[in-house]
Design a protein around this motif. Sequence first.
Motif, PDB file in Angstrom:
ATOM      1  N   ALA A 137       8.388 -14.507  -7.162  1.00 13.05           N
ATOM      2  CA  ALA A 137       9.524 -14.257  -8.048  1.00 13.05           C
ATOM      3  C   ALA A 137       9.487 -15.201  -9.256  1.00 13.05           C
ATOM      4  O   ALA A 137       9.753 -14.789 -10.398  1.00 13.05           O
ATOM      5  CB  ALA A 137      10.834 -14.430  -7.269  1.00 13.05           C
ATOM      6  N   GLU A 138       9.135 -16.479  -9.007  1.00 17.97           N
ATOM      7  CA  GLU A 138       9.061 -17.450 -10.099  1.00 17.97           C
ATOM      8  C   GLU A 138       7.923 -17.095 -11.057  1.00 17.97           C
ATOM      9  O   GLU A 138       8.071 -17.215 -12.286  1.00 17.97           O
ATOM     10  CB  GLU A 138       8.850 -18.849  -9.516  1.00 17.97           C
ATOM     11  CG  GLU A 138       8.717 -19.961 -10.547  1.00 17.97           C
ATOM     12  CD  GLU A 138       9.979 -20.169 -11.373  1.00 17.97           C
ATOM     13  OE1 GLU A 138       9.892 -20.875 -12.399  1.00 17.97           O
ATOM     14  OE2 GLU A 138      11.037 -19.631 -10.992  1.00 17.97           O
ATOM     15  N   TRP A 139       6.798 -16.664 -10.507  1.00 13.55           N
ATOM     16  CA  TRP A 139       5.649 -16.249 -11.323  1.00 13.55           C
ATOM     17  C   TRP A 139       6.023 -15.067 -12.224  1.00 13.55           C
ATOM     18  O   TRP A 139       5.726 -15.052 -13.423  1.00 13.55           O
ATOM     19  CB  TRP A 139       4.494 -15.897 -10.394  1.00 13.55           C
ATOM     20  CG  TRP A 139       3.209 -15.431 -11.013  1.00 13.55           C
ATOM     21  CD1 TRP A 139       2.537 -14.302 -10.686  1.00 13.55           C
ATOM     22  CD2 TRP A 139       2.417 -16.071 -12.015  1.00 13.55           C
ATOM     23  NE1 TRP A 139       1.375 -14.193 -11.405  1.00 13.55           N
ATOM     24  CE2 TRP A 139       1.275 -15.279 -12.237  1.00 13.55           C
ATOM     25  CE3 TRP A 139       2.561 -17.236 -12.747  1.00 13.55           C
ATOM     26  CZ2 TRP A 139       0.299 -15.586 -13.155  1.00 13.55           C
ATOM     27  CZ3 TRP A 139       1.578 -17.560 -13.674  1.00 13.55           C
ATOM     28  CH2 TRP A 139       0.465 -16.748 -13.877  1.00 13.55           C
ATOM     29  N   SER A 140       6.716 -14.081 -11.631  1.00 10.83           N
ATOM     30  CA  SER A 140       7.132 -12.915 -12.405  1.00 10.83           C
ATOM     31  C   SER A 140       8.127 -13.310 -13.498  1.00 10.83           C
ATOM     32  O   SER A 140       8.063 -12.806 -14.634  1.00 10.83           O
ATOM     33  CB  SER A 140       7.761 -11.874 -11.461  1.00 10.83           C
ATOM     34  OG  SER A 140       8.182 -10.742 -12.185  1.00 10.83           O
ATOM     35  N   ARG A 141       9.052 -14.227 -13.152  1.00 13.71           N
ATOM     36  CA  ARG A 141      10.042 -14.661 -14.146  1.00 13.71           C
ATOM     37  C   ARG A 141       9.372 -15.361 -15.318  1.00 13.71           C
ATOM     38  O   ARG A 141       9.713 -15.123 -16.484  1.00 13.71           O
ATOM     39  CB  ARG A 141      11.062 -15.596 -13.478  1.00 13.71           C
ATOM     40  CG  ARG A 141      12.205 -16.014 -14.406  1.00 13.71           C
ATOM     41  CD  ARG A 141      13.060 -17.086 -13.764  1.00 13.71           C
ATOM     42  NE  ARG A 141      12.331 -18.350 -13.659  1.00 13.71           N
ATOM     43  CZ  ARG A 141      12.145 -19.193 -14.680  1.00 13.71           C
ATOM     44  NH1 ARG A 141      12.581 -18.892 -15.900  1.00 13.71           N
ATOM     45  NH2 ARG A 141      11.483 -20.323 -14.491  1.00 13.71           N
ATOM     46  N   ARG A 142       8.421 -16.214 -15.022  1.00 17.21           N
ATOM     47  CA  ARG A 142       7.724 -16.949 -16.085  1.00 17.21           C
ATOM     48  C   ARG A 142       6.886 -16.003 -16.950  1.00 17.21           C
ATOM     49  O   ARG A 142       6.793 -16.189 -18.175  1.00 17.21           O
ATOM     50  CB  ARG A 142       6.845 -18.046 -15.477  1.00 17.21           C
ATOM     51  CG  ARG A 142       7.645 -19.216 -14.915  1.00 17.21           C
ATOM     52  CD  ARG A 142       6.747 -20.255 -14.256  1.00 17.21           C
ATOM     53  NE  ARG A 142       7.519 -21.387 -13.759  1.00 17.21           N
ATOM     54  CZ  ARG A 142       7.837 -22.463 -14.477  1.00 17.21           C
ATOM     55  NH1 ARG A 142       7.438 -22.548 -15.741  1.00 17.21           N
ATOM     56  NH2 ARG A 142       8.550 -23.448 -13.953  1.00 17.21           N
ATOM     57  N   LEU A 143       6.282 -15.003 -16.345  1.00 13.88           N
ATOM     58  CA  LEU A 143       5.513 -14.037 -17.132  1.00 13.88           C
ATOM     59  C   LEU A 143       6.429 -13.210 -18.032  1.00 13.88           C
ATOM     60  O   LEU A 143       6.062 -12.886 -19.175  1.00 13.88           O
ATOM     61  CB  LEU A 143       4.708 -13.120 -16.201  1.00 13.88           C
ATOM     62  CG  LEU A 143       3.551 -13.786 -15.440  1.00 13.88           C
ATOM     63  CD1 LEU A 143       2.878 -12.780 -14.506  1.00 13.88           C
ATOM     64  CD2 LEU A 143       2.529 -14.387 -16.392  1.00 13.88           C
ATOM     65  N   ASP A 144       7.605 -12.866 -17.523  1.00  7.34           N
ATOM     66  CA  ASP A 144       8.565 -12.145 -18.365  1.00  7.34           C
ATOM     67  C   ASP A 144       8.952 -12.986 -19.572  1.00  7.34           C
ATOM     68  O   ASP A 144       9.075 -12.465 -20.705  1.00  7.34           O
ATOM     69  CB  ASP A 144       9.821 -11.800 -17.550  1.00  7.34           C
ATOM     70  CG  ASP A 144       9.545 -10.723 -16.496  1.00  7.34           C
ATOM     71  OD1 ASP A 144       8.540 -10.007 -16.647  1.00  7.34           O
ATOM     72  OD2 ASP A 144      10.337 -10.620 -15.529  1.00  7.34           O
ATOM     73  N   ALA A 145       9.134 -14.291 -19.336  1.00  8.97           N
ATOM     74  CA  ALA A 145       9.508 -15.187 -20.436  1.00  8.97           C
ATOM     75  C   ALA A 145       8.390 -15.259 -21.475  1.00  8.97           C
ATOM     76  O   ALA A 145       8.646 -15.273 -22.691  1.00  8.97           O
ATOM     77  CB  ALA A 145       9.831 -16.569 -19.887  1.00  8.97           C
ATOM     78  N   LEU A 146       7.149 -15.322 -21.007  1.00  9.17           N
ATOM     79  CA  LEU A 146       6.012 -15.365 -21.934  1.00  9.17           C
ATOM     80  C   LEU A 146       5.916 -14.056 -22.732  1.00  9.17           C
ATOM     81  O   LEU A 146       5.613 -14.068 -23.925  1.00  9.17           O
ATOM     82  CB  LEU A 146       4.709 -15.607 -21.166  1.00  9.17           C
ATOM     83  CG  LEU A 146       4.516 -17.001 -20.588  1.00  9.17           C
ATOM     84  CD1 LEU A 146       3.234 -17.046 -19.742  1.00  9.17           C
ATOM     85  CD2 LEU A 146       4.446 -18.049 -21.692  1.00  9.17           C
TER      86      LEU A 146
END
Length: 291
Positions: free
Chosen positions: A242-251
Motif C-alpha cells: 500500500a505504501e509503495w502504491s501511494r508513493r508511486l501515485d505521488a510520483l
Amino acid sequence: MKPVVRLAGDDASVTAVAKEAVEVLRAQPQAASALFSRLWNLHQRRRRFVSASAAPAIAAATAPARARSSAGYRAVWGTLLGLGLTAALTSAVMLGPSDRRNAFMNPELAMSTAVIAGAIAIPVLLITLLLKVPDVRSARIGETFSVLVGLLCVAMLVVRLILGTGDDRGFTPDDLAIWLPMTAVIALLIAGVAIRSDLVRRQDAAPSTGARTSVDPGDLRQMRRDAEWAASSSSPTPTDKAEWSRRLDALASAGIDATTIAQARTLAPAAWVAWLAYDGELDIAGVIPRP
C-alpha cells in the motif's frame, strides 16, 4: 536464469522511483541493511565490468589514422622499407669475410658497391623511420625483416672489426674508415625501424587483449544470479504494498515518466533497486544507502 530487467524511463525518473523504493524497504531495517550491502557490492562489480567493456570501443573509436591507411600509402611505405633493407644488406655483405662468392671480387668494386648501396640505404631508411607505420600487418612484416637484416648487418660489422684489413679481401684502412661508420649508422636506423614497428604492433594489439581478459562469463552469470536473488529477497507486506502504491501515485502526480511508473507498479521495491544496482551505468550513490 530469468531475463534481465531493464528499467524504463530517463535516469531522473528511474532514480526518483528508486529513492521511494528505499524508503519503503527501510520499514524493515535489518533486512534493508543486508540488502543494501549486497546491492552495493553488485553495483561496484557491474560498474567495473561496464567500464572494462566500454574501453575497447573507445580505443577503436579514437584509434590513430594508421588503422585506415590507404593501400597506396602501405605500398609506398613497404617499397621504401624494402629498398632500404636491400641496400643496407648489399652494403654490408660487400665487405663480408672471404668465401667462394667474393673470393675473386675486386676490392675496389666491392667498396664502390658498398658505398653506393650505403648512400641509398641511409636516406631511405631515415625516411621510413620518420613516416607513420601504416597498420598492424605492415608493422609485423617491417619488424620481422628489419630484425633479420639488422642482425646480418651487425654480424658483418663485428666480423670486419675483428678481421680489419688482415684477411685476403684486400681492403685498406681508408676503406674501413668509410665503411665502418656508415654500416653502424645503417644498423642504428634499422633498429629504429624495428622498434617503432614493434611499438605499433603492441599498441594496436592491446585493446583486443583487454577485451578478451575483461569478460569473465562466470562472473557475468554470478552477477545475474545476485541481481535475481536481491530482486526476490524481500516479500512486501500488505502495508508495504500500500505504501509503495501511494508513493508511486505521488510520483505520477509530480510528473514522473508514466512509463517508469507503470513498470514500477509491476515490480516490488526490492526488485527495482536490485535492477538499478545491476545496471552499472547509473550511479547509485545518494540513492541506495552505503552499508
